[in-house]
Design an enzyme around this catalytic site. Structure first.
Site, PDB file in Angstrom:
ATOM      1  N   THR A   8       0.861  -1.249   0.116  1.00 37.43           N
ATOM      2  CA  THR A   8      -0.122  -0.164   0.090  1.00 37.43           C
ATOM      3  C   THR A   8       1.052   1.253   0.006  1.00 37.43           C
ATOM      4  O   THR A   8       2.010   1.137   0.693  1.00 37.43           O
ATOM      5  CB  THR A   8      -0.960  -0.072   1.231  1.00 37.43           C
ATOM      6  N   GLY A   9       0.419   2.333  -0.744  1.00 36.18           N
ATOM      7  CA  GLY A   9       1.254   3.499  -0.735  1.00 36.18           C
ATOM      8  C   GLY A   9       2.538   3.362  -1.580  1.00 36.18           C
ATOM      9  O   GLY A   9       3.738   3.662  -1.182  1.00 36.18           O
ATOM     10  N   ALA A  10       2.576   2.629  -2.706  1.00 34.92           N
ATOM     11  CA  ALA A  10       3.582   2.103  -3.406  1.00 34.92           C
ATOM     12  C   ALA A  10       3.848   2.988  -4.537  1.00 34.92           C
ATOM     13  O   ALA A  10       4.892   2.935  -5.395  1.00 34.92           O
ATOM     14  CB  ALA A  10       3.268   0.771  -4.121  1.00 34.92           C
ATOM     15  N   SER A  12       5.051   6.195  -4.135  1.00 32.04           N
ATOM     16  CA  SER A  12       6.290   7.255  -4.074  1.00 32.04           C
ATOM     17  C   SER A  12       6.874   6.722  -2.563  1.00 32.04           C
ATOM     18  O   SER A  12       6.581   5.774  -2.069  1.00 32.04           O
ATOM     19  CB  SER A  12       5.742   8.568  -3.958  1.00 32.04           C
ATOM     20  N   GLY A  13       8.237   7.430  -2.703  1.00 34.00           N
ATOM     21  CA  GLY A  13       8.600   7.450  -1.403  1.00 34.00           C
ATOM     22  C   GLY A  13       9.304   5.841  -0.958  1.00 34.00           C
ATOM     23  O   GLY A  13       9.738   5.242  -1.824  1.00 34.00           O
ATOM     24  N   ILE A  14       8.844   5.601   0.313  1.00 35.88           N
ATOM     25  CA  ILE A  14       9.461   4.289   0.702  1.00 35.88           C
ATOM     26  C   ILE A  14       8.770   3.029   0.071  1.00 35.88           C
ATOM     27  O   ILE A  14       9.640   1.972  -0.145  1.00 35.88           O
ATOM     28  CB  ILE A  14       9.561   4.323   2.254  1.00 35.88           C
ATOM     29  N   GLY A  15       7.746   3.340  -0.014  1.00 37.67           N
ATOM     30  CA  GLY A  15       6.738   2.185  -0.733  1.00 37.67           C
ATOM     31  C   GLY A  15       7.411   1.806  -2.000  1.00 37.67           C
ATOM     32  O   GLY A  15       7.678   0.495  -2.603  1.00 37.67           O
ATOM     33  N   SER A 171       6.823   3.643  12.918  1.00 36.33           N
ATOM     34  CA  SER A 171       7.903   4.898  13.110  1.00 36.33           C
ATOM     35  C   SER A 171       8.568   4.827  14.427  1.00 36.33           C
ATOM     36  O   SER A 171       7.875   4.377  15.321  1.00 36.33           O
ATOM     37  CB  SER A 171       7.278   6.188  12.977  1.00 36.33           C
ATOM     38  N   TYR A 193      -0.144  11.436  14.612  1.00 37.23           N
ATOM     39  CA  TYR A 193       0.606  10.595  13.949  1.00 37.23           C
ATOM     40  C   TYR A 193       1.142   9.505  14.785  1.00 37.23           C
ATOM     41  O   TYR A 193       1.357   8.043  14.798  1.00 37.23           O
ATOM     42  CB  TYR A 193       1.667  11.319  13.120  1.00 37.23           C
TER      43      TYR A 193
HETATM   44  N1  LIG Z   1       9.682   9.739   5.593  1.00 33.55           N
HETATM   45  C1  LIG Z   1       9.928   9.290   6.747  1.00 33.55           C
HETATM   46  O1  LIG Z   1      10.993  10.000   7.298  1.00 33.55           O
HETATM   47  C2  LIG Z   1       9.290   8.245   7.589  1.00 33.55           C
HETATM   48  C3  LIG Z   1       8.086   7.783   7.035  1.00 33.55           C
HETATM   49  N2  LIG Z   1       7.415   6.619   7.812  1.00 33.55           N
HETATM   50  C4  LIG Z   1       6.318   6.212   7.269  1.00 33.55           C
HETATM   51  O2  LIG Z   1       6.608   5.697   5.978  1.00 33.55           O
HETATM   52  C5  LIG Z   1       5.470   5.381   5.202  1.00 33.55           C
HETATM   53  C6  LIG Z   1       5.575   5.739   3.766  1.00 33.55           C
HETATM   54  O3  LIG Z   1       5.952   7.276   3.862  1.00 33.55           O
HETATM   55  P1  LIG Z   1       6.832   8.025   2.931  1.00 33.55           P
HETATM   56  O4  LIG Z   1       7.200   7.187   1.822  1.00 33.55           O
HETATM   57  O5  LIG Z   1       7.910   8.643   3.803  1.00 33.55           O
HETATM   58  O6  LIG Z   1       5.929   9.354   2.351  1.00 33.55           O
HETATM   59  P2  LIG Z   1       5.129   9.344   1.043  1.00 33.55           P
HETATM   60  O7  LIG Z   1       4.352  10.639   1.163  1.00 33.55           O
HETATM   61  O8  LIG Z   1       6.139   9.546  -0.083  1.00 33.55           O
HETATM   62  O9  LIG Z   1       4.419   8.179   0.868  1.00 33.55           O
HETATM   63  C7  LIG Z   1       3.274   7.799   1.393  1.00 33.55           C
HETATM   64  C8  LIG Z   1       2.453   6.931   0.357  1.00 33.55           C
HETATM   65  O10 LIG Z   1       1.146   6.707   1.258  1.00 33.55           O
HETATM   66  C9  LIG Z   1       0.301   7.104   0.161  1.00 33.55           C
HETATM   67  N3  LIG Z   1      -1.164   7.269   0.865  1.00 33.55           N
HETATM   68  C10 LIG Z   1      -1.551   8.201   1.713  1.00 33.55           C
HETATM   69  N4  LIG Z   1      -2.651   8.322   1.999  1.00 33.55           N
HETATM   70  C11 LIG Z   1      -3.165   7.331   1.243  1.00 33.55           C
HETATM   71  C12 LIG Z   1      -4.396   6.694   1.313  1.00 33.55           C
HETATM   72  N5  LIG Z   1      -5.756   7.256   1.965  1.00 33.55           N
HETATM   73  N6  LIG Z   1      -4.636   5.787   0.658  1.00 33.55           N
HETATM   74  C13 LIG Z   1      -3.854   5.031  -0.021  1.00 33.55           C
HETATM   75  N7  LIG Z   1      -2.467   5.540  -0.230  1.00 33.55           N
HETATM   76  C14 LIG Z   1      -2.380   6.439   0.688  1.00 33.55           C
HETATM   77  C15 LIG Z   1       0.544   8.047  -0.778  1.00 33.55           C
HETATM   78  O11 LIG Z   1      -0.116   7.922  -2.059  1.00 33.55           O
HETATM   79  P3  LIG Z   1      -0.705   9.443  -2.542  1.00 33.55           P
HETATM   80  O12 LIG Z   1      -0.099   9.555  -3.764  1.00 33.55           O
HETATM   81  O13 LIG Z   1      -2.012   8.877  -2.768  1.00 33.55           O
HETATM   82  O14 LIG Z   1      -0.647  10.379  -1.601  1.00 33.55           O
HETATM   83  C16 LIG Z   1       2.041   7.637  -0.754  1.00 33.55           C
HETATM   84  O15 LIG Z   1       2.327   6.675  -1.880  1.00 33.55           O
HETATM   85  C17 LIG Z   1       4.165   6.132   5.929  1.00 33.55           C
HETATM   86  O16 LIG Z   1       3.446   5.194   6.759  1.00 33.55           O
HETATM   87  C18 LIG Z   1       4.996   6.982   6.714  1.00 33.55           C
HETATM   88  O17 LIG Z   1       4.386   7.123   8.243  1.00 33.55           O
HETATM   89  C19 LIG Z   1       7.911   6.330   8.945  1.00 33.55           C
HETATM   90  C20 LIG Z   1       8.935   6.889   9.616  1.00 33.55           C
HETATM   91  C21 LIG Z   1       9.653   8.064   8.978  1.00 33.55           C
HETATM   92  C1  LIG Z   2      18.105  18.166  11.033  1.00 35.27           C
HETATM   93  C2  LIG Z   2      18.075  19.632  11.301  1.00 35.27           C
HETATM   94  C3  LIG Z   2      19.191  20.262  11.477  1.00 35.27           C
HETATM   95  C4  LIG Z   2      16.596  20.065  11.496  1.00 35.27           C
HETATM   96  C5  LIG Z   2      15.427  19.424  11.208  1.00 35.27           C
HETATM   97  C6  LIG Z   2      14.685  19.422  12.672  1.00 35.27           C
HETATM   98  C7  LIG Z   2      13.529  18.549  12.495  1.00 35.27           C
HETATM   99  C8  LIG Z   2      12.562  19.234  11.485  1.00 35.27           C
HETATM  100  C9  LIG Z   2      13.749  16.852  12.485  1.00 35.27           C
HETATM  101  C10 LIG Z   2      14.522  16.495  13.695  1.00 35.27           C
HETATM  102  C11 LIG Z   2      14.149  14.948  13.764  1.00 35.27           C
HETATM  103  C12 LIG Z   2      13.340  14.831  12.575  1.00 35.27           C
HETATM  104  C13 LIG Z   2      12.437  13.697  12.562  1.00 35.27           C
HETATM  105  C14 LIG Z   2      11.205  13.419  12.062  1.00 35.27           C
HETATM  106  C15 LIG Z   2      10.594  14.798  11.133  1.00 35.27           C
HETATM  107  C16 LIG Z   2      11.762  15.845  11.073  1.00 35.27           C
HETATM  108  C17 LIG Z   2      12.125  16.147  12.511  1.00 35.27           C
HETATM  109  C18 LIG Z   2      11.566  16.289  13.418  1.00 35.27           C
HETATM  110  C19 LIG Z   2      10.218  12.193  11.847  1.00 35.27           C
HETATM  111  C20 LIG Z   2       9.206  12.623  12.884  1.00 35.27           C
HETATM  112  C21 LIG Z   2       9.506  12.095  10.559  1.00 35.27           C
HETATM  113  C22 LIG Z   2       8.689  10.932  10.611  1.00 35.27           C
HETATM  114  C23 LIG Z   2       9.051   9.809  11.255  1.00 35.27           C
HETATM  115  O1  LIG Z   2       8.198   8.839  11.323  1.00 35.27           O
HETATM  116  C24 LIG Z   2      10.223   9.779  12.307  1.00 35.27           C
HETATM  117  C25 LIG Z   2      10.850   8.524  12.530  1.00 35.27           C
HETATM  118  C26 LIG Z   2      11.074  11.189  12.007  1.00 35.27           C
HETATM  119  C27 LIG Z   2      12.044  11.250  13.482  1.00 35.27           C
HETATM  120  C28 LIG Z   2      13.032  12.374  13.224  1.00 35.27           C
END
Ligand SMILES: NC(=O)C1=CN([C@@H]2O[C@H](COP(=O)(O)OP(=O)(O)OC[C@H]3O[C@@H](n4cnc5c(N)ncnc54)[C@H](OP(=O)(O)O)[C@@H]3O)[C@@H](O)[C@H]2O)C=CC1
Ligand SMILES: CC(C)=CCC[C@@H](C)[C@H]1CC[C@H]2C3=C(CC[C@]12C)[C@@]1(C)CCC(=O)[C@@H](C)[C@@H]1CC3
Length: 345
Positions: A8-10, A12-15, A171, A193
Site C-alpha cells: 500500500t502507498g507504493a 512514491s517514497g519508501i513504498g 515509526s 501520527y
Molecule cells: N519519511 C519518513 O521519514 C518516515 C516515514 N514513515 C512512514 O513511511 C510510510 C511511507 O511514507 P513516505 O514514503 O515517507 O511518504 P510518501 O508521502 O512518499 O508516501 C506515502 C504513500 O502513502 C500513500 N497514501 C497516503 N494516503 C493514502 C490513502 N488514503 N490511501 C492510499 N494510499 C495513501 C501516498 O499516496 P498518494 O500519492 O495517494 O498520496 C504515498 O504513496 C508512511 O507510513 C510513513 O508514516 C515512517 C517513519 C519515517
Molecule cells: C536536521 C536539522 C538540522 C533540522 C531538522 C529538525 C526537525 C525538523 C527534524 C529533527 C528530527 C526529525 C524527525 C522527523 C521529522 C523531522 C525532524 C523532526 C520524523 C518525525 C519524520 C517521520 C517519522 O516517522 C520519524 C521517524 C522522524 C523522526 C525524526
C-alpha cells in the site's frame, strides 16, 4: 513458486523504493501496487517496468482512508489472487505538521539530543480532522483502513499449510504517552501520527497472538528519517537540500538518518528474506545507515503491554462492526432512493 506481494502507498517514497528493491533482488514476484492516486501509480508501474522488463506488476485502486474503497479493493484482490504472501501496510500520512522550534533549540543543548533527532519526541504536532466516514483521518489512514484490509483478506492470509506476512511501516515517533485507549482515534490530542503509529505497533503484537496459529505473522519496522513527500510536508525540500551536509554529519552520531527511500526500505526488504518463526513479535525492526553509508537492520524491543494491545484489538473489532452497519444502512437508503426515483419517473 511465484510470491504475491501487495504494497500500500507504493506510488512514491519508501513504498516505491521497496518495490524497486523487491524486483531487483528477488525473482518470481507478482507485485501489486495498491494506491490511491492512479496517475502516480501508473507512473510508478512504468518506472518499475522500465528497469525490470517483463516483471509482473499489477495496479489496485485503494484509498486506505475510505471504508468503501478498502472493501471494494479487498473484493478485487480476492478475485485476482488465490493467496497473499506479503502484505506491506506502508501508506501513511502526517497532515499539517508543525515543528516546535523552541523545543528543538532547547533539545539541541540537552543530553537527549540524539534521541530527539531519532524520534522527534516533543517536537512535532499535527492538525487532524474527521473524514467522510466520520473517523479521524490519521487513524483511518495509518491504522483502521489497514486493519479492515487484513480482516477482509483473512481468507487469503490465513490458509492451512501456507504462511502469510503483514509488515507495518511504523515509526520511532510512535510513543506510548501519545496513545490513549479511551481515545484510540486521538480526537482530543495534537499528536495523531505518534498515536496511530503506536497503535500499529500494538496491533501487530495482537495480530501475532491471534493469528500465528493460522499462519499469519505480523512485523513492524521504522524506516528512519527519509526524504519523501511526507518529510517535504514538514520542511520544504529546498531547506532539506540546504541542510543536507548537516544531516550527513548527524548521521555519524545517529544511524537513524537513512535519508534516501532506498535506505529507508532496508528493514522492509530484510524482513522479506527472513523466516517468520525467527522474528520477535515484540521487536520493531529499524532501517539504519552508518556514517559511511552502510545499510543494516536492527531490532529494538517495543514498549508495549499485552493487555492494552488486546484491548485495542477488541475495540477495533467493535468499530469494524459499527462501520459495516453504517455502510449497509447507507447502501439500503441509496437503493430505496433509487427505487423511489425510478417509480416517480
Ligand atoms: N519519511 C519518513 O521519514 C518516515 C516515514 N514513515 C512512514 O513511511 C510510510 C511511507 O511514507 P513516505 O514514503 O515517507 O511518504 P510518501 O508521502 O512518499 O508516501 C506515502 C504513500 O502513502 C500513500 N497514501 C497516503 N494516503 C493514502 C490513502 N488514503 N490511501 C492510499 N494510499 C495513501 C501516498 O499516496 P498518494 O500519492 O495517494 O498520496 C504515498 O504513496 C508512511 O507510513 C510513513 O508514516 C515512517 C517513519 C519515517
Ligand atoms: C536536521 C536539522 C538540522 C533540522 C531538522 C529538525 C526537525 C525538523 C527534524 C529533527 C528530527 C526529525 C524527525 C522527523 C521529522 C523531522 C525532524 C523532526 C520524523 C518525525 C519524520 C517521520 C517519522 O516517522 C520519524 C521517524 C522522524 C523522526 C525524526
Amino acid at each position: 513458486m511465484e510470491r504475491v506481494v501487495i504494497v500500500t502507498g507504493a506510488n512514491s517514497g519508501i513504498g516505491l523504493a521497496l518495490c524497486e528493491r523487491l524486483l531487483t533482488e528477488n525473482s518470481q514476484i507478482r507485485l501489486c501496487l495498491a494506491c490511491r492516486n492512479m496517475q502516480r501509480a501508473e507512473a510508478a508501474r512504468s518506472a518499475l517496468l522500465t528497469s525490470h522488463t517483463g516483471a509482473c506488476v499489477d495496479l489496485l485502486h485503494l484509498d486506505v482512508g475510505s471504508v468503501r474503497s478498502v472493501l471494494t479493493a479487498a473484493k478485487e484482490v480476492k478475485t485476482r489472487y488465490r493467496k497473499i504472501d506479503f502484505l506491506y501496510l506502508n501508506a501513511g500520512i502526517m497532515p499539517n505538521p508543525q515543528v516546535d522550534i523552541r523545543a528543538f533549540i532547547k533539545g539541541l543543548f540537552s543530553r537527549n539530543v540524539i534521541n530527539m533527532f531519532a524520534t522527534a519526541e516533543g517536537l512535532l504536532t499535527q492538525q487532524d480532522h474527521l473524514n467522510s466516514d466520520g473517523l479521524q483521518e490519521v487513524f483511518a489512514t495509518n491504522l483502521f483502513g489497514h486493519f479492515l484490509m487484513i480482516r477482509e483478506l483473512e481468507p487469503l492470509l490465513c490458509q492451512a499449510g501456507h504462511t502469510s506476512r503483514v509488515v507495518w511501516t511504523s515509526s520511532s515517533n510512535a510513543r506510548r504517552s501519545a496513545f490513549d485507549i479511551e481515545d484510540m482515534q486521538h480526537r482530543n490530542g495534537t499528536e495523531p501520527y505518534s498515536s496511530s503509529k503506536y497503535a500499529s505497533d500494538m496491533l501487530s503484537l495482537a495480530l501475532n497472538r491471534q493469528k500465528n496459529s493460522q499462519g499469519l505473522f505480523s512485523s513492524v519496522i521504522c524506516p528512519g528519517l527519509v526524504m519523501t513527500n511526507l518529510t517535504y510536508g514538514i520542511l520544504p525540500s529546498f531547506f532539506w537540500t540546504l541542510i543536507m551536509p548537516i544531516m550527513w554529519l548527524i548521521r555519524i552520531f545517529t544511524n537513524t538518518f537513512t535519508l534516501t527511500p532506498y535506505n529507508g526500505a532496508e528493514a522492509l526488504h530484510w524482513l522479506f528474506l527472513q523466516a517468520p518463526e525467527s522474528l520477535d513479535p515484540r521487536a520493531k525492526y529499524h532501517s539504519l545507515t552508518s556514517g559511511l553509508g552502510t545499510n543494516y537492520t536492527e531490532p529494538q524491543r517495543m514498549d508495549i503491554d499485552e493487555e492494552m494491545s488486546e484491548a485495542l484489538y477488541k475495540k477495533l473489532l467493535k468499530l469494524e462492526t459499527v462501520v459495516r452497519r453504517k455502510l449497509s444502512e447507507e447502501n439500503a437508503d441509496n437503493k430505496a432512493y433509487q427505487q423511489y426515483l425510478n417509480e416517480t419517473e
